[in-house]
Design a protein around this motif. Structure first.
Motif, mmCIF file in Angstrom:
data_model
loop_
_atom_site.group_PDB
_atom_site.id
_atom_site.type_symbol
_atom_site.label_atom_id
_atom_site.label_comp_id
_atom_site.label_asym_id
_atom_site.label_seq_id
_atom_site.Cartn_x
_atom_site.Cartn_y
_atom_site.Cartn_z
ATOM 1 N N PHE A 3 0.817 -1.214 0.000
ATOM 2 C CA PHE A 3 0.000 0.000 0.000
ATOM 3 C C PHE A 3 0.850 1.264 0.000
ATOM 4 O O PHE A 3 0.580 2.216 -0.748
ATOM 5 N N LEU A 4 1.891 1.291 0.830
ATOM 6 C CA LEU A 4 2.736 2.480 0.906
ATOM 7 C C LEU A 4 3.449 2.749 -0.419
ATOM 8 O O LEU A 4 3.625 3.911 -0.817
ATOM 9 N N ASP A 5 3.882 1.680 -1.096
ATOM 10 C CA ASP A 5 4.512 1.853 -2.407
ATOM 11 C C ASP A 5 3.514 2.428 -3.414
ATOM 12 O O ASP A 5 3.868 3.268 -4.252
ATOM 13 N N THR A 6 2.280 1.959 -3.334
ATOM 14 C CA THR A 6 1.244 2.472 -4.237
ATOM 15 C C THR A 6 1.032 3.962 -4.015
ATOM 16 O O THR A 6 0.923 4.736 -4.978
ATOM 17 N N ILE A 7 0.967 4.373 -2.750
ATOM 18 C CA ILE A 7 0.810 5.799 -2.429
ATOM 19 C C ILE A 7 2.002 6.594 -2.943
ATOM 20 O O ILE A 7 1.852 7.673 -3.534
ATOM 21 N N LEU A 8 3.223 6.061 -2.722
ATOM 22 C CA LEU A 8 4.442 6.733 -3.180
ATOM 23 C C LEU A 8 4.414 6.937 -4.689
ATOM 24 O O LEU A 8 4.702 8.036 -5.197
ATOM 25 N N LEU A 9 4.043 5.889 -5.439
ATOM 26 C CA LEU A 9 4.036 5.961 -6.899
ATOM 27 C C LEU A 9 2.925 6.892 -7.399
ATOM 28 O O LEU A 9 3.113 7.608 -8.388
ATOM 29 N N PHE A 10 1.770 6.861 -6.735
ATOM 30 C CA PHE A 10 0.683 7.760 -7.130
ATOM 31 C C PHE A 10 1.117 9.215 -6.966
ATOM 32 O O PHE A 10 0.916 10.048 -7.869
ATOM 33 N N LEU A 11 1.722 9.528 -5.819
ATOM 34 C CA LEU A 11 2.187 10.887 -5.578
ATOM 35 C C LEU A 11 3.293 11.265 -6.560
ATOM 36 O O LEU A 11 3.346 12.402 -7.045
ATOM 37 N N ALA A 12 4.175 10.301 -6.859
ATOM 38 C CA ALA A 12 5.255 10.574 -7.811
ATOM 39 C C ALA A 12 4.704 10.885 -9.193
ATOM 40 O O ALA A 12 5.191 11.783 -9.887
ATOM 41 N N GLY A 13 3.680 10.137 -9.608
ATOM 42 C CA GLY A 13 3.055 10.404 -10.892
ATOM 43 C C GLY A 13 2.453 11.798 -10.931
ATOM 44 O O GLY A 13 2.599 12.525 -11.919
ATOM 45 N N ALA A 37 10.979 2.289 -4.424
ATOM 46 C CA ALA A 37 10.012 1.212 -4.211
ATOM 47 C C ALA A 37 10.616 -0.167 -4.493
ATOM 48 O O ALA A 37 9.920 -1.175 -4.386
ATOM 49 N N GLY A 38 11.891 -0.204 -4.852
ATOM 50 C CA GLY A 38 12.574 -1.476 -5.057
ATOM 51 C C GLY A 38 12.449 -2.053 -6.450
ATOM 52 O O GLY A 38 12.781 -3.216 -6.676
ATOM 53 N N ILE A 39 11.986 -1.259 -7.410
ATOM 54 C CA ILE A 39 11.869 -1.746 -8.784
ATOM 55 C C ILE A 39 13.236 -1.676 -9.445
ATOM 56 O O ILE A 39 13.920 -0.650 -9.353
ATOM 57 N N PRO A 40 13.690 -2.749 -10.089
ATOM 58 C CA PRO A 40 15.023 -2.763 -10.727
ATOM 59 C C PRO A 40 15.187 -1.604 -11.704
ATOM 60 O O PRO A 40 14.212 -1.155 -12.320
ATOM 61 N N PRO A 41 16.420 -1.094 -11.863
ATOM 62 C CA PRO A 41 16.627 0.121 -12.659
ATOM 63 C C PRO A 41 16.186 0.020 -14.113
ATOM 64 O O PRO A 41 15.680 0.995 -14.664
ATOM 65 N N ILE A 42 16.364 -1.126 -14.753
ATOM 66 C CA ILE A 42 15.931 -1.256 -16.141
ATOM 67 C C ILE A 42 14.417 -1.143 -16.231
ATOM 68 O O ILE A 42 13.872 -0.427 -17.087
ATOM 69 N N ALA A 43 13.707 -1.829 -15.344
ATOM 70 C CA ALA A 43 12.247 -1.741 -15.324
ATOM 71 C C ALA A 43 11.790 -0.330 -14.973
ATOM 72 O O ALA A 43 10.809 0.170 -15.534
ATOM 73 N N ALA A 44 12.499 0.332 -14.053
ATOM 74 C CA ALA A 44 12.130 1.695 -13.673
ATOM 75 C C ALA A 44 12.292 2.648 -14.853
ATOM 76 O O ALA A 44 11.444 3.507 -15.095
ATOM 77 N N SER A 45 13.370 2.490 -15.601
ATOM 78 C CA SER A 45 13.603 3.349 -16.758
ATOM 79 C C SER A 45 12.566 3.081 -17.848
ATOM 80 O O SER A 45 12.006 4.022 -18.441
ATOM 81 N N ALA A 46 12.294 1.803 -18.113
ATOM 82 C CA ALA A 46 11.320 1.442 -19.149
ATOM 83 C C ALA A 46 9.923 1.915 -18.771
ATOM 84 O O ALA A 46 9.177 2.426 -19.610
ATOM 85 N N THR A 47 9.559 1.760 -17.512
ATOM 86 C CA THR A 47 8.224 2.151 -17.067
ATOM 87 C C THR A 47 8.058 3.664 -17.069
ATOM 88 O O THR A 47 6.961 4.173 -17.335
ATOM 89 N N SER A 48 9.142 4.395 -16.816
ATOM 90 C CA SER A 48 9.081 5.854 -16.878
ATOM 91 C C SER A 48 8.694 6.324 -18.274
ATOM 92 O O SER A 48 8.001 7.335 -18.431
ATOM 93 N N ALA A 49 9.139 5.590 -19.292
ATOM 94 C CA ALA A 49 8.763 5.944 -20.665
ATOM 95 C C ALA A 49 7.254 5.857 -20.845
ATOM 96 O O ALA A 49 6.644 6.693 -21.526
ATOM 97 N N VAL A 50 6.640 4.848 -20.225
ATOM 98 C CA VAL A 50 5.187 4.687 -20.313
ATOM 99 C C VAL A 50 4.479 5.855 -19.636
ATOM 100 O O VAL A 50 3.513 6.418 -20.162
ATOM 101 N N THR A 51 4.973 6.250 -18.463
ATOM 102 C CA THR A 51 4.308 7.307 -17.702
ATOM 103 C C THR A 51 4.417 8.666 -18.389
ATOM 104 O O THR A 51 3.570 9.537 -18.173
ATOM 105 N N GLN A 52 5.457 8.863 -19.204
ATOM 106 C CA GLN A 52 5.655 10.163 -19.851
ATOM 107 C C GLN A 52 4.914 10.290 -21.177
ATOM 108 O O GLN A 52 4.629 11.399 -21.639
ATOM 109 N N LEU A 53 4.589 9.159 -21.827
ATOM 110 C CA LEU A 53 4.000 9.197 -23.168
ATOM 111 C C LEU A 53 2.700 10.013 -23.240
ATOM 112 O O LEU A 53 2.537 10.809 -24.174
ATOM 113 N N PRO A 54 1.737 9.850 -22.301
ATOM 114 C CA PRO A 54 0.503 10.645 -22.411
ATOM 115 C C PRO A 54 0.765 12.144 -22.440
ATOM 116 O O PRO A 54 0.119 12.887 -23.194
#
Length: 250
Positions: A3-13, A37-54
Protein backbone atom coordinates in the motif's frame (compact mmCIF):
# COMPACT_ATOMS: atom_id res chain seq x y z
CA UNK A 1 2.21 -3.77 -4.59
CA UNK A 2 2.40 -2.80 -0.92
CA UNK A 3 0.00 0.00 0.00
CA UNK A 4 2.74 2.48 0.91
CA UNK A 5 4.51 1.85 -2.41
CA UNK A 6 1.24 2.47 -4.24
CA UNK A 7 0.81 5.80 -2.43
CA UNK A 8 4.44 6.73 -3.18
CA UNK A 9 4.04 5.96 -6.90
CA UNK A 10 0.68 7.76 -7.13
CA UNK A 11 2.19 10.89 -5.58
CA UNK A 12 5.26 10.57 -7.81
CA UNK A 13 3.06 10.40 -10.89
CA UNK A 14 1.16 13.49 -9.76
CA UNK A 15 4.33 15.46 -9.01
CA UNK A 16 5.88 14.30 -12.29
CA UNK A 17 2.91 15.55 -14.27
CA UNK A 18 2.94 18.89 -12.47
CA UNK A 19 6.69 19.30 -12.89
CA UNK A 20 6.49 18.51 -16.60
CA UNK A 21 3.77 21.12 -17.01
CA UNK A 22 5.89 23.80 -15.35
CA UNK A 23 9.53 23.09 -16.18
CA UNK A 24 9.99 19.54 -17.47
CA UNK A 25 12.07 16.83 -15.81
CA UNK A 26 9.25 14.58 -14.62
CA UNK A 27 11.21 11.45 -15.49
CA UNK A 28 13.51 12.12 -12.53
CA UNK A 29 10.51 11.87 -10.21
CA UNK A 30 8.99 8.67 -11.62
CA UNK A 31 12.36 6.93 -11.95
CA UNK A 32 13.31 7.92 -8.43
CA UNK A 33 10.05 6.76 -6.87
CA UNK A 34 10.26 3.38 -8.56
CA UNK A 35 13.88 3.02 -7.43
CA UNK A 36 12.86 3.72 -3.83
CA UNK A 37 10.01 1.21 -4.21
CA UNK A 38 12.57 -1.48 -5.06
CA UNK A 39 11.87 -1.75 -8.78
CA UNK A 40 15.02 -2.76 -10.73
CA UNK A 41 16.63 0.12 -12.66
CA UNK A 42 15.93 -1.26 -16.14
CA UNK A 43 12.25 -1.74 -15.32
CA UNK A 44 12.13 1.70 -13.67
CA UNK A 45 13.60 3.35 -16.76
CA UNK A 46 11.32 1.44 -19.15
CA UNK A 47 8.22 2.15 -17.07
CA UNK A 48 9.08 5.85 -16.88
CA UNK A 49 8.76 5.94 -20.67
CA UNK A 50 5.19 4.69 -20.31
CA UNK A 51 4.31 7.31 -17.70
CA UNK A 52 5.65 10.16 -19.85
CA UNK A 53 4.00 9.20 -23.17
CA UNK A 54 0.50 10.64 -22.41
CA UNK A 55 2.08 14.01 -21.65
CA UNK A 56 4.04 13.94 -24.90
CA UNK A 57 0.85 13.20 -26.82
CA UNK A 58 -1.23 15.95 -25.22
CA UNK A 59 1.60 18.47 -25.69
CA UNK A 60 1.82 17.51 -29.36
CA UNK A 61 -1.93 17.94 -29.82
CA UNK A 62 -1.73 21.35 -28.18
CA UNK A 63 0.73 22.37 -30.92
CA UNK A 64 -1.29 20.82 -33.74
CA UNK A 65 -1.84 24.10 -35.57
CA UNK A 66 1.94 24.59 -35.73
CA UNK A 67 2.65 20.98 -36.66
CA UNK A 68 0.28 21.15 -39.63
CA UNK A 69 2.65 23.65 -41.26
CA UNK A 70 5.72 21.40 -41.26
CA UNK A 71 4.77 17.77 -40.58
CA UNK A 72 5.56 16.56 -44.10
CA UNK A 73 9.08 17.93 -43.89
CA UNK A 74 9.51 16.39 -40.43
CA UNK A 75 8.71 12.84 -41.54
CA UNK A 76 12.40 12.15 -42.18
CA UNK A 77 13.28 13.21 -38.63
CA UNK A 78 10.43 11.01 -37.35
CA UNK A 79 11.87 8.01 -39.20
CA UNK A 80 15.38 8.78 -37.96
CA UNK A 81 14.05 9.17 -34.42
CA UNK A 82 12.31 5.79 -34.67
CA UNK A 83 15.53 4.07 -35.76
CA UNK A 84 17.55 5.81 -33.04
CA UNK A 85 15.00 4.96 -30.36
CA UNK A 86 14.97 1.35 -31.54
CA UNK A 87 18.76 1.18 -31.22
CA UNK A 88 18.80 2.83 -27.78
CA UNK A 89 16.04 0.65 -26.34
CA UNK A 90 17.64 -2.50 -27.74
CA UNK A 91 20.94 -1.53 -26.11
CA UNK A 92 19.13 -1.17 -22.77
CA UNK A 93 17.52 -4.60 -23.17
CA UNK A 94 20.91 -6.12 -23.92
CA UNK A 95 22.17 -5.06 -20.48
CA UNK A 96 21.45 -6.75 -17.17
CA UNK A 97 20.39 -4.79 -14.09
CA UNK A 98 23.83 -4.83 -12.36
CA UNK A 99 25.51 -3.43 -15.50
CA UNK A 100 22.88 -0.75 -15.98
CA UNK A 101 22.89 0.13 -12.29
CA UNK A 102 26.58 1.02 -12.54
CA UNK A 103 25.77 3.44 -15.37
CA UNK A 104 22.69 5.02 -13.75
CA UNK A 105 24.38 7.53 -11.39
CA UNK A 106 26.58 8.83 -14.21
CA UNK A 107 23.58 9.11 -16.50
CA UNK A 108 21.69 10.95 -13.76
CA UNK A 109 24.56 13.38 -13.20
CA UNK A 110 24.77 14.13 -16.93
CA UNK A 111 20.98 14.49 -17.26
CA UNK A 112 20.78 16.69 -14.15
CA UNK A 113 23.56 18.96 -15.40
CA UNK A 114 21.82 19.22 -18.77
CA UNK A 115 18.51 20.02 -17.11
CA UNK A 116 20.11 22.62 -14.84
CA UNK A 117 21.63 24.28 -17.91
CA UNK A 118 18.26 24.26 -19.68
CA UNK A 119 17.52 28.01 -19.34
CA UNK A 120 20.80 28.77 -21.10
CA UNK A 121 20.18 26.18 -23.80
CA UNK A 122 16.84 27.51 -24.99
CA UNK A 123 16.92 28.03 -28.76
CA UNK A 124 17.02 31.55 -30.12
CA UNK A 125 14.67 32.46 -32.97
CA UNK A 126 16.33 32.15 -36.34
CA UNK A 127 15.20 32.78 -39.84
CA UNK A 128 15.07 30.18 -42.56
CA UNK A 129 12.75 27.90 -44.46
CA UNK A 130 11.02 24.87 -43.08
CA UNK A 131 13.17 22.68 -45.30
CA UNK A 132 15.88 22.73 -42.62
CA UNK A 133 14.05 19.94 -40.80
CA UNK A 134 15.65 17.51 -43.23
CA UNK A 135 19.23 18.83 -43.11
CA UNK A 136 22.04 16.31 -42.78
CA UNK A 137 23.41 17.85 -39.57
CA UNK A 138 19.98 18.02 -38.01
CA UNK A 139 19.26 14.43 -38.95
CA UNK A 140 22.54 13.17 -37.47
CA UNK A 141 22.11 15.08 -34.21
CA UNK A 142 18.52 13.89 -33.89
CA UNK A 143 19.61 10.28 -34.44
CA UNK A 144 22.07 10.54 -31.55
CA UNK A 145 19.46 12.21 -29.34
CA UNK A 146 16.94 9.48 -30.17
CA UNK A 147 19.42 6.77 -29.19
CA UNK A 148 19.80 8.45 -25.81
CA UNK A 149 16.03 8.86 -25.50
CA UNK A 150 15.43 5.19 -26.21
CA UNK A 151 18.13 4.16 -23.75
CA UNK A 152 17.46 6.57 -20.86
CA UNK A 153 14.84 9.26 -21.26
CA UNK A 154 15.74 11.63 -18.40
CA UNK A 155 16.63 15.03 -19.83
CA UNK A 156 15.70 14.01 -23.38
CA UNK A 157 13.36 16.96 -23.89
CA UNK A 158 15.98 19.53 -22.87
CA UNK A 159 18.61 17.81 -25.01
CA UNK A 160 16.32 17.69 -28.03
CA UNK A 161 15.15 21.29 -27.73
CA UNK A 162 18.75 22.48 -27.48
CA UNK A 163 19.91 20.43 -30.48
CA UNK A 164 16.92 21.47 -32.60
CA UNK A 165 17.69 25.08 -31.76
CA UNK A 166 21.15 24.64 -33.27
CA UNK A 167 20.07 22.79 -36.41
CA UNK A 168 16.54 23.96 -37.28
CA UNK A 169 14.91 27.17 -38.40
CA UNK A 170 11.91 28.73 -36.70
CA UNK A 171 10.83 30.32 -33.45
CA UNK A 172 10.69 28.67 -30.03
CA UNK A 173 7.12 27.40 -30.38
CA UNK A 174 7.80 25.76 -33.74
CA UNK A 175 10.88 24.03 -32.32
CA UNK A 176 8.99 22.96 -29.20
CA UNK A 177 6.19 21.55 -31.36
CA UNK A 178 8.73 19.56 -33.39
CA UNK A 179 10.38 18.36 -30.18
CA UNK A 180 7.07 17.09 -28.80
CA UNK A 181 6.23 15.35 -32.06
CA UNK A 182 9.59 13.54 -32.12
CA UNK A 183 9.30 12.66 -28.41
CA UNK A 184 6.05 10.81 -29.14
CA UNK A 185 7.85 8.75 -31.80
CA UNK A 186 10.82 7.98 -29.55
CA UNK A 187 8.69 7.02 -26.56
CA UNK A 188 6.32 4.87 -28.63
CA UNK A 189 9.14 2.87 -30.20
CA UNK A 190 10.93 2.47 -26.87
CA UNK A 191 7.75 1.32 -25.10
CA UNK A 192 7.06 -1.21 -27.85
CA UNK A 193 10.54 -2.67 -27.47
CA UNK A 194 10.38 -2.67 -23.68
CA UNK A 195 6.94 -4.30 -23.69
CA UNK A 196 8.16 -7.03 -26.05
CA UNK A 197 11.13 -7.56 -23.75
CA UNK A 198 8.88 -7.87 -20.71
CA UNK A 199 10.70 -5.20 -18.69
CA UNK A 200 7.81 -2.78 -18.06
CA UNK A 201 6.32 -2.83 -14.55
CA UNK A 202 2.68 -2.45 -15.59
CA UNK A 203 1.32 -2.20 -12.04
CA UNK A 204 3.28 0.97 -11.22
CA UNK A 205 2.55 2.32 -14.71
CA UNK A 206 -1.19 1.96 -14.16
CA UNK A 207 -0.87 3.87 -10.90
CA UNK A 208 1.27 6.71 -12.26
CA UNK A 209 -0.34 7.38 -15.64
CA UNK A 210 -3.68 8.68 -14.29
CA UNK A 211 -2.03 10.53 -11.41
CA UNK A 212 0.37 12.08 -13.92
CA UNK A 213 -2.60 13.34 -15.91
CA UNK A 214 -4.02 14.93 -12.76
CA UNK A 215 -0.64 16.45 -11.99
CA UNK A 216 -0.41 17.89 -15.48
CA UNK A 217 -3.74 19.62 -14.99
CA UNK A 218 -2.67 20.90 -11.57
CA UNK A 219 0.59 22.10 -13.09
CA UNK A 220 -1.28 24.92 -14.80
CA UNK A 221 -2.37 26.17 -11.36
CA UNK A 222 1.15 25.68 -9.98
CA UNK A 223 2.74 27.52 -12.91
CA UNK A 224 0.75 30.64 -12.02
CA UNK A 225 1.86 30.62 -8.38
CA UNK A 226 5.28 28.94 -8.07
CA UNK A 227 8.39 30.38 -9.79
CA UNK A 228 9.72 28.06 -12.49
CA UNK A 229 13.17 28.45 -10.94
CA UNK A 230 11.89 26.85 -7.73
CA UNK A 231 10.47 23.89 -9.64
CA UNK A 232 13.72 23.50 -11.58
CA UNK A 233 15.68 23.57 -8.32
CA UNK A 234 13.45 20.79 -6.96
CA UNK A 235 14.09 18.64 -10.05
CA UNK A 236 17.85 19.25 -9.91
CA UNK A 237 17.89 18.35 -6.20
CA UNK A 238 16.00 15.16 -7.02
CA UNK A 239 18.53 14.25 -9.71
CA UNK A 240 21.45 14.85 -7.34
CA UNK A 241 19.77 12.81 -4.58
CA UNK A 242 19.17 9.90 -6.97
CA UNK A 243 22.76 9.98 -8.20
CA UNK A 244 24.04 9.88 -4.61
CA UNK A 245 21.55 7.09 -3.82
CA UNK A 246 22.79 4.94 -6.69
CA UNK A 247 26.45 5.66 -5.89
CA UNK A 248 25.85 4.71 -2.25
CA UNK A 249 23.90 1.53 -2.96
CA UNK A 250 25.70 0.39 -6.11
Amino acid sequence: MPFLDTILLFLAGFVSGAVNAVAGGGTFITFGAMSLAGIPPIAASATSAVTQLPGYITSTLAYWSDIKTFWRGALLLCAISAVGALAGSMILLALDNPSFRVMVPWLLIAATALFAAGPWLKPKPKSGSEESVGSFTGSLVQFITAIYGGFFGAGMGVMMLASLGLTQAGDYHRLNALKNMLAVVIATIAITVFASGGVIAWGPALVMVPSGALGGYAGVWIAKRVPQSAVRAFVVATGVFLAIYYFATG
